[in-house]
Design an enzyme around this catalytic site. Sequence first.
Site, PDB file in Angstrom:
ATOM      1  N   ASP A  60       4.008   1.989  -7.522  1.00  9.16           N
ATOM      2  CA  ASP A  60       3.102   1.685  -6.624  1.00  9.16           C
ATOM      3  C   ASP A  60       3.540   0.652  -5.891  1.00  9.16           C
ATOM      4  OD1 ASP A  60       0.190   1.088  -4.968  1.00  9.16           O
ATOM      5  OD2 ASP A  60      -0.851   2.145  -6.812  1.00  9.16           O
ATOM      6  N   HIS A  94       5.624   2.893  -3.864  1.00  9.54           N
ATOM      7  CA  HIS A  94       4.572   3.677  -2.589  1.00  9.54           C
ATOM      8  C   HIS A  94       4.535   3.094  -1.339  1.00  9.54           C
ATOM      9  CE1 HIS A  94       1.463   5.363  -5.815  1.00  9.54           C
ATOM     10  NE2 HIS A  94       2.706   5.858  -5.813  1.00  9.54           N
TER      11      HIS A  94
END
Length: 316
Positions: A60, A94
Amino acid sequence: MEGVTFNNSPAWTTHIVTSEQITIKGLVVKNPWYGTNTDALDLESCKNILMEDCVFDTGDDGITIKSGRDEDGRKRGIPTENMIVNNCTVYHAHGGFVIGSEMSGGARNLYVGNCTFIGTDIGLRFKTTRGRGGIVENIYASNIVMKDIVAEAILFDMYYMAKDPVVLAGEKREPPVVETLPVTEATPQFQHFFFNNISCNGASKAIFIRGIPEMHVKDIQMSNVFIQAREGIDIQEATGVQLNNINIHAVNKNPLVYTLNSSDIMIKGMEFSNKSETFLQAHGTRTKNVTVTLKSNQKTKNDIGFGADAKTIEIK
C-alpha cells in the site's frame, strides 16, 4: 527509531500517533506487493519529525501522512506538521510520498527531498474526498527521482474512492458525479504546494490535478520538471497552477495539456517532444486566464470550447 526492519505486516506497519520530536533513521519495511492496507509508515497528527535513509517496499502507501478521519479527526484537530523527509527510497507501493486520505486534522509545513520512487503506482500522491475536511498546505518537494511509475507521477485527487490506484483487468470504474455542493467544515482543502527538480522516467500520466467545484486545488507551483509518460498534463477544477520550465515527453499527445473549469493557469518554458496533434484542450465555463509560453517556436493546434473563455487563453 533507528535501524529497524519490519517484514510481512498484515496491515499498517509503523503507525505513530499524536507524538512530537520524532526521529526515524534507517527504517526498512518489506511487505508483499499484494498486501492490502500494508502502509509502510503512517504519521498521524504528529509534530516536528525528521526522517532519513529509509527504504520501503510494500503493498500500500509508502511514506504516509495522516491526521484523523472525518468528524473524529476534525474534533481532535491536530495536524501533522513540521516534517523533513530526506534520502528515502520507495519501491513497490501505492504511493511514494502520500498525504491522505485521512487528513481531517490537516497537514502543513512538510518537506520531502532527495528521494527516489521506483515502480510505485503513483509517485507524489495527495488524496482526499468530501466529508474529510481539513487543510493541507505548505508542502515542499525537491530533487525527486522516479522511474517506472504505473499510474501518475504527480497526483492531486479530491475524489478519492478508496480503491487501488491502478484499474485492475476487467474492472470498470465510473467517473465521479460532478456537482457543486455547499462549503462546510467537511470540505477538504489542498493549497500552497511547491515542487522543484522533479524527474520521472516512465509513467502512465505525467501530472493529474483534480479538485471539486466548490473547493479548487489552489496555488500549485512546480519548477524544473522532466517527465516521460504515456499522457501529459490534466488539470481539472484548479486555481493558480504555475508550471515553470516543464519538459513533458508523452506518447499520447492529443492533447498534451488538458484543462477543465480551471483558472489562472500559467505554464512557462514548456518543452515537449515531437509535434502534438492537439497541444492544449481547454474546456468548461469556468476555464479562464490560461497562459502557455513555449521554449521553441513550435506550431500547435488547440481546442478551446465547451464554454471556455477563449479571450483569456494565450499560447506564445
